[in-house]
Scaffold this active site. Structure first.
Site, PDB file in Angstrom:
ATOM      1  N   ASN A 100       0.840  -1.196   0.000  1.00 39.93           N
ATOM      2  CA  ASN A 100       0.000   0.000   0.000  1.00 39.93           C
ATOM      3  C   ASN A 100       0.878   1.250   0.000  1.00 39.93           C
ATOM      4  O   ASN A 100       2.097   1.156   0.050  1.00 39.93           O
ATOM      5  CB  ASN A 100      -0.978  -0.012   1.180  1.00 39.93           C
ATOM      6  CG  ASN A 100      -0.254  -0.013   2.511  1.00 39.93           C
ATOM      7  OD1 ASN A 100       0.409   0.947   2.867  1.00 39.93           O
ATOM      8  ND2 ASN A 100      -0.362  -1.128   3.242  1.00 39.93           N
TER       9      ASN A 100
ATOM     10  N   LYS B 290       8.581 -17.386  -9.917  1.00 40.02           N
ATOM     11  CA  LYS B 290       7.860 -16.250 -10.486  1.00 40.02           C
ATOM     12  C   LYS B 290       6.677 -16.763 -11.317  1.00 40.02           C
ATOM     13  O   LYS B 290       6.855 -17.649 -12.167  1.00 40.02           O
ATOM     14  CB  LYS B 290       8.817 -15.444 -11.366  1.00 40.02           C
ATOM     15  CG  LYS B 290       8.227 -14.165 -11.886  1.00 40.02           C
ATOM     16  CD  LYS B 290       9.234 -13.409 -12.744  1.00 40.02           C
ATOM     17  CE  LYS B 290       8.533 -12.266 -13.442  1.00 40.02           C
ATOM     18  NZ  LYS B 290       9.312 -11.735 -14.548  1.00 40.02           N
TER      19      LYS B 290
ATOM     20  N   PRO C 229      -3.200 -11.331  10.763  1.00 42.43           N
ATOM     21  CA  PRO C 229      -3.499 -11.065  12.172  1.00 42.43           C
ATOM     22  C   PRO C 229      -3.610  -9.563  12.404  1.00 42.43           C
ATOM     23  O   PRO C 229      -2.924  -8.786  11.736  1.00 42.43           O
ATOM     24  CB  PRO C 229      -2.274 -11.624  12.907  1.00 42.43           C
ATOM     25  CG  PRO C 229      -1.184 -11.641  11.890  1.00 42.43           C
ATOM     26  CD  PRO C 229      -1.848 -11.860  10.564  1.00 42.43           C
ATOM     27  N   ASP C 230      -4.475  -9.148  13.314  1.00 41.70           N
ATOM     28  CA  ASP C 230      -4.543  -7.732  13.696  1.00 41.70           C
ATOM     29  C   ASP C 230      -3.548  -7.538  14.838  1.00 41.70           C
ATOM     30  O   ASP C 230      -3.788  -7.959  15.970  1.00 41.70           O
ATOM     31  CB  ASP C 230      -5.974  -7.356  14.121  1.00 41.70           C
ATOM     32  CG  ASP C 230      -6.104  -5.848  14.281  1.00 41.70           C
ATOM     33  OD1 ASP C 230      -5.206  -5.229  14.903  1.00 41.70           O
ATOM     34  OD2 ASP C 230      -7.089  -5.286  13.775  1.00 41.70           O
ATOM     35  N   ILE C 231      -2.422  -6.920  14.510  1.00 48.82           N
ATOM     36  CA  ILE C 231      -1.312  -6.805  15.465  1.00 48.82           C
ATOM     37  C   ILE C 231      -1.742  -6.011  16.696  1.00 48.82           C
ATOM     38  O   ILE C 231      -1.568  -6.450  17.840  1.00 48.82           O
ATOM     39  CB  ILE C 231      -0.100  -6.108  14.788  1.00 48.82           C
ATOM     40  CG1 ILE C 231       0.326  -6.912  13.564  1.00 48.82           C
ATOM     41  CG2 ILE C 231       1.051  -5.924  15.772  1.00 48.82           C
ATOM     42  CD1 ILE C 231       1.261  -6.192  12.625  1.00 48.82           C
TER      43      ILE C 231
ATOM     44  N   PHE D  88      -4.262   3.927  15.254  1.00 44.71           N
ATOM     45  CA  PHE D  88      -4.615   4.916  14.233  1.00 44.71           C
ATOM     46  C   PHE D  88      -5.788   4.392  13.420  1.00 44.71           C
ATOM     47  O   PHE D  88      -5.961   3.173  13.295  1.00 44.71           O
ATOM     48  CB  PHE D  88      -3.417   5.187  13.308  1.00 44.71           C
ATOM     49  CG  PHE D  88      -2.528   6.278  13.836  1.00 44.71           C
ATOM     50  CD1 PHE D  88      -1.729   6.055  14.940  1.00 44.71           C
ATOM     51  CD2 PHE D  88      -2.524   7.538  13.244  1.00 44.71           C
ATOM     52  CE1 PHE D  88      -0.928   7.065  15.455  1.00 44.71           C
ATOM     53  CE2 PHE D  88      -1.721   8.551  13.744  1.00 44.71           C
ATOM     54  CZ  PHE D  88      -0.928   8.318  14.847  1.00 44.71           C
TER      55      PHE D  88
ATOM     56  N   LYS E 258     -11.114  -2.964  19.610  1.00 41.43           N
ATOM     57  CA  LYS E 258      -9.725  -3.392  19.798  1.00 41.43           C
ATOM     58  C   LYS E 258      -9.265  -3.152  21.228  1.00 41.43           C
ATOM     59  O   LYS E 258      -8.102  -3.396  21.552  1.00 41.43           O
ATOM     60  CB  LYS E 258      -8.800  -2.659  18.804  1.00 41.43           C
ATOM     61  CG  LYS E 258      -9.148  -2.928  17.341  1.00 41.43           C
ATOM     62  CD  LYS E 258      -8.024  -2.501  16.400  1.00 41.43           C
ATOM     63  CE  LYS E 258      -8.489  -2.579  14.951  1.00 41.43           C
ATOM     64  NZ  LYS E 258      -7.418  -2.619  13.981  1.00 41.43           N
TER      65      LYS E 258
END
Ligand code: C5P
Length: 400
Positions: free
Chosen positions: A210, A289, A305-307, A323, A341
């Site tokens: 991203n 490749k 995973p959501d750290i 954030f 969270k």
């Protein structure tokens, strides 16, 4: 009693039109009990006379590096030793350049090079000079070495144009100068900060990634380090230089970032998650490749995973600041994440706006915590980082 009471401040004045404001700054610093000595560059003397500062400070103004008379009174080495802090206001592009390159061809730059005291600069210049890459590169290297940068403000300029580059307002400058002497906000605390994007491999040469630049996380790492914290920065791939005295661990994927984060938790007081972690990764990374033979290609993705959520869910969780980058319903989504969270705080920003957030030097934040909220209006990410660290420190202390 003010933090400035009894402090010896060397006020450096370089040659910009904002030099006239330094007289008022000197006065306001004296009001707080500081003792001031002034060093001016030759160009500064063209804008305002040394006599003004001699009368206000009660001491001769030092100007020449090679003047035997003044060197035998208080020379550059003595001035450097005398100062508890050096503040250059205004700091011109030229003076910033000299400091960045370690030049010492006039008294002010020589004193700075001979000093180990905290150094702060308040830049002031035409907005085009300010935005030049050369100026920004010089500032970045000063920042990386731990030099404090106060401002600039934006608005109407003496050249008749409008933009960023005005000397920071005198009252705000005095408040910032006080922070050079106040006990560090995060003294002795250990922080882990995740930053940048993650790259999720598809095959040996391709990845899903991203546009996160890592700038906000790196600015926070720098601000936290300057606030006295011991900082571990866990960074996805970025092109940014490491902040001064910050331990940096480079990772690529979300799983690596999770592992590196968990490894710090035995000794971590505060966890800040600024990283733009990829939500999904490819289930099966191709060993070779992938060839473009087929007309279409399906990649099966599995959730990462959501750290942050994993860190916050631990029984021995550190204080957490997350954030939230949102394109709509900022408050609703941010409060949802805060709750789901189980975070202590969340900083939300609107993305998809011109020159703010992702990849920009600027950002604007809405910070939420259970039962409260504060807006940090659009600003340079380094200034915003300092404001956020201050807010974080206040809340961390309340919860102890
Ligand atoms: O749920 P969302 O991705 O919007 O949450 C954003 C916050 O969670 C950020 O603080 C981000 O660093 C963190 N996060 C994380 N691990 C993920 C996804 C997000 O730590 N896999």
């Amino acid at each position: 009693m003010s933090e400035l009471s009894g402090k010896k401040i060397l006020l450096g004045i370089s040659g910009g039109i904002a030099a006239y404001k330094s007289a008022e700054l000197l006065r306001r610093l004296q009001d707080q009990g500081a003792e001031i000595r002034v060093v001016m560059t030759a160009a500064a003397c063209e804008f305002i006379t040394p006599l003004t500062f001699q009368a206000l400070s009660g001491h001769p103004v030092a100007i020449d590096l090679l003047d035997t008379e003044s060197e035998s009174a208080m020379g550059h080495i003595e001035l450097a030793r005398w100062a508890d802090a050096i503040v250059i206001a205004p700091a011109t592009a030229n003076t910033l350049g000299k400091l960045a390159y370690g030049l010492a061809d006039d008294l002010l730059s020589a004193v700075c090079l001979a000093s180990t005291s905290p150094l702060a600069v308040a830049p002031a210049m035409n907005h085009v000079m300010w935005s030049q890459q050369a100026t920004q590169d010089n500032l970045n290297s000063l920042r990386q070495r731990g030099v404090h940068i106060f401002g600039p403000d934006s608005g109407h300029q003496a050249c008749g144009e409008t933009g960023e580059g005005r000397l920071m307002d005198t009252g705000a400058l005095v408040e910032n100068i006080k922070t050079l002497f106040s006990p560090p906000l995060l003294d002795g605390l250990k922080l882990t900060i995740t930053a940048g994007p993650t790259y999720e491999a598809i095959d040996p040469v391709r990845f899903i990634g991203n546009r996160s630049s890592g700038k906000m996380g790196y600015a926070l790492a720098q601000a936290a380090q300057q606030a006295g914290a011991q900082v571990t920065l866990i960074s996805g791939p970025t092109s940014l230089p490491s902040p001064h005295q910050v331990k940096r661990i480079d990772v690529e994927s979300a799983e690596q970032m999770l592992q590196a984060s968990l490894d710090t938790l035995d000794d971590c007081d505060i966890f800040i998650a600024t990283a733009a972690v990829a939500d999904y990764r490819v289930r099966q990374i191709a060993e070779q490749k992938i060839k473009k033979s087929a007309d279409s290609l399906n990649l099966e993705l599995v959730k990462n995973p959501d750290i942050l959520a994993q860190v916050a869910a631990r029984a021995d969780s550190p204080f957490t600041l997350g954030f939230a980058a949102e394109t709509e319903k900022l408050e609703e989504h941010a409060l949802n994440k805060l709750q789901h969270k189980q975070l202590n705080m969340i900083a939300a920003n609107q993305v998809g706006q011109a020159d703010s957030g992702f990849n920009s030097e600027y950002n604007a934040l809405q910070v939420y915590w259970p039962g409260g909220h504060q807006a940090l209006p659009r600003n340079n990410k380094h200034i915003l980082a300092r404001q956020l660290i201050q807010l974080l420190a206040e809340h961390y202390k309340k919860e102890q």
